[in-house]
Design an enzyme around this catalytic site. Structure first.
Site, PDB file in Angstrom:
ATOM      1  N   HIS A 123       0.714  -1.107  -0.059  1.00  0.00           N
ATOM      2  CA  HIS A 123      -0.162  -0.014  -0.084  1.00  0.00           C
ATOM      3  C   HIS A 123       0.840   1.144  -0.106  1.00  0.00           C
ATOM      4  O   HIS A 123       0.212   2.145   0.534  1.00  0.00           O
ATOM      5  CB  HIS A 123      -0.888   0.169   1.304  1.00  0.00           C
ATOM      6  CG  HIS A 123      -1.823  -1.123   1.419  1.00  0.00           C
ATOM      7  ND1 HIS A 123      -2.320  -1.784   2.451  1.00  0.00           N
ATOM      8  CD2 HIS A 123      -2.503  -2.007   0.545  1.00  0.00           C
ATOM      9  CE1 HIS A 123      -3.060  -2.894   2.177  1.00  0.00           C
ATOM     10  NE2 HIS A 123      -3.118  -3.028   0.936  1.00  0.00           N
ATOM     11  N   GLU A 150      -2.882  -6.553  -9.664  1.00  0.00           N
ATOM     12  CA  GLU A 150      -1.772  -6.225  -9.358  1.00  0.00           C
ATOM     13  C   GLU A 150      -0.635  -7.133  -9.845  1.00  0.00           C
ATOM     14  O   GLU A 150      -1.006  -8.438  -9.959  1.00  0.00           O
ATOM     15  CB  GLU A 150      -1.553  -6.270  -7.610  1.00  0.00           C
ATOM     16  CG  GLU A 150      -2.667  -5.539  -6.939  1.00  0.00           C
ATOM     17  CD  GLU A 150      -2.627  -5.601  -5.717  1.00  0.00           C
ATOM     18  OE1 GLU A 150      -1.514  -6.475  -5.091  1.00  0.00           O
ATOM     19  OE2 GLU A 150      -3.558  -5.024  -4.895  1.00  0.00           O
ATOM     20  N   GLU A 164      -3.045 -13.564  -3.988  1.00  0.00           N
ATOM     21  CA  GLU A 164      -2.174 -12.198  -3.983  1.00  0.00           C
ATOM     22  C   GLU A 164      -0.980 -12.718  -3.033  1.00  0.00           C
ATOM     23  O   GLU A 164      -0.855 -12.036  -2.309  1.00  0.00           O
ATOM     24  CB  GLU A 164      -2.718 -10.921  -3.896  1.00  0.00           C
ATOM     25  CG  GLU A 164      -3.522 -10.675  -2.641  1.00  0.00           C
ATOM     26  CD  GLU A 164      -4.093  -9.300  -2.285  1.00  0.00           C
ATOM     27  OE1 GLU A 164      -3.252  -8.351  -2.539  1.00  0.00           O
ATOM     28  OE2 GLU A 164      -5.196  -9.490  -2.184  1.00  0.00           O
TER      29      GLU A 164
END
Length: 404
Positions: free
Chosen positions: A233, A263, A359
């Site tokens: 982040h 991503e 992820e």
């Protein structure tokens, strides 16, 4: 008209706005929550969070120092909103809307009293209300028992409807548009923020073109380079991309409060042998993780199996967070469906209709060969007999090394 200051009013200005969800879908959500309320003996729920107000009413508020609410009783659903927002909350709410003004501090609570008359057992979101707010509720509702409704509401949100799947699929498509803009813009010498701007602008325009009416808010891109890839982040900076940099592509369109994400790990121009090996191993974990997402699988078991892959390469120490999470009404500043996170401490069993990410990420610290953050991210809808990957974007060294 009166010259007296108004404290509460119904500012039903204009007609109800377009929603991607049918009235039947919104009624289904509210009625499902009413069923849970009845089972727990609640007379009503007072939702205060962004995610639950949006999920049950369709209205996404802008807090700006004021309080908001959705009261859900056995026969009504009403948003309580600040007058600074005019009639927009009414136009977005599936149900009624009551407006309060700033002219005295008690107006918000006067509105709640009007909407919650006769309530004796009230559900509130224990994971969202502040101590101050809870104390004020106790003062204004001294004879009302306050109980938690956040856990029940969260578990209700984790299984998505067909209409939710349709909107999430559209979000995944918009993600790809942002990803393509990153791939076209990112080159050595280009600053991170210029890449992010190109991606975000492309996604916002695509969202605007996709619906007859849509509020364009909160779509963003995190594009990171070099050491800035160490956190999932980390904000965009003005650092220029350098030849051989590890890069992190992260696109996040926000559509009617629903978040989707793409991503990818990339490299600028070239990748060294150590980084290539780490990247390929992380991609192998990503592939295996997607295979493990299926109905009946426990979140914790998925995490534990993937841990063994990293452990075998002595990379487990470089993991920095869980392997995936639920999707729906959530964002970087609100919402989370913590019951469906692919972590070692979550025993939830995946069900058809759930939407989860895979992820995996490892972070090699600065100064270590192959330093940087490696992360891939796909969105999967759990089906009756497996899972459908709706991301449809390439990953890995064969396609993600950018031209010099």
């Amino acid at each position: 008209m009166t010259d007296e200051l108004i404290h509460l009013a119904r500012w039903h200005n204009g007609e109800k706005a377009f929603s991607p969800f049918s009235d039947a879908e919104m009624q289904r959500r509210q009625d499902a929550m009413r069923t849970l309320m009845a089972a727990d003996g609640m007379d009503a729920c007072l939702f205060s969070s962004y995610h639950n107000i949006c999920y049950f009413s369709g209205f996404m508020y802008c807090q700006f120092g004021r309080r908001y609410a959705l009261t859900l009783t056995r026969d009504a659903a009403t948003t309580l909103t600040a007058a600074i927002d005019g009639g927009q909350p009414w136009r977005r709410t599936f149900g009624d809307n009551l407006t309060y003004t700033d002219w005295r501090r008690e107006s918000y609570f006067d509105g709640l009293k009007q909407l919650l008359t006769g309530v004796r057992r009230l559900g509130i979101e224990f994971d969202h209300v502040t101590l101050q707010f809870r104390d004020l509720l106790a003062v204004h509702f001294p004879d009302v028992e306050l109980v938690d409704c956040s856990e029940a509401a969260m578990r209700l949100r984790t299984v998505k409807s067909v209409e939710e799947h349709a909107l999430i699929r559209e979000g995944a498509r918009i993600c790809r548009i942002g990803g393509e803009a990153v791939m076209e813009t990112a080159r050595p010498g280009v600053p991170e923020h210029e890449v992010a701007l190109a991606s975000t602008n492309a996604m916002v325009r695509a969202i605007a073109d996709s619906f007859p009416f849509v509020e364009l808010m909160d779509t963003w891109t995190w594009f990171q380079s070099g050491i800035n890839t160490d956190g999932a982040h980390n904000p965009v900076t003005n650092r220029p991309i350098e030849q051989g940099d590890i890069l992190s592509l992260n696109t996040f369109p926000m559509i009617f409060g629903y978040y989707t994400a793409l991503e990818r790990t990339l490299f600028a121009g070239a990748v060294d042998a150590v980084s290539l090996d780490l990247w390929q191993k992380n991609c192998a974990v990503h592939v295996r993780g997607m295979e493990l997402i299926r109905p009946g699988a426990r979140c914790c078991d998925i995490a534990l199996e993937l841990n063994e892959m990293y452990r075998g390469w002595d990379l487990l120490k470089y993991r920095s967070f869980g392997y995936g999470h639920s999707f729906g009404v959530l964002s970087h500043y609100y919402g989370r469906e913590a019951a469906v996170e692919l972590r070692e401490d979550v025993e939830t069993v995946l069900q058809p209709g759930m939407v989860v990410s895979m992820e995996p990420m490892i972070m090699l610290p600065d100064g270590v060969p192959g330093a940087g953050g490696y992360r891939e991210h796909d969105i999967l809808i759990v089906t009756e007999d497996g899972a459908e990957n709706i991301t449809d974007f390439p990953f890995g060294p064969e396609t993600m090394i950018l031209p010099a």
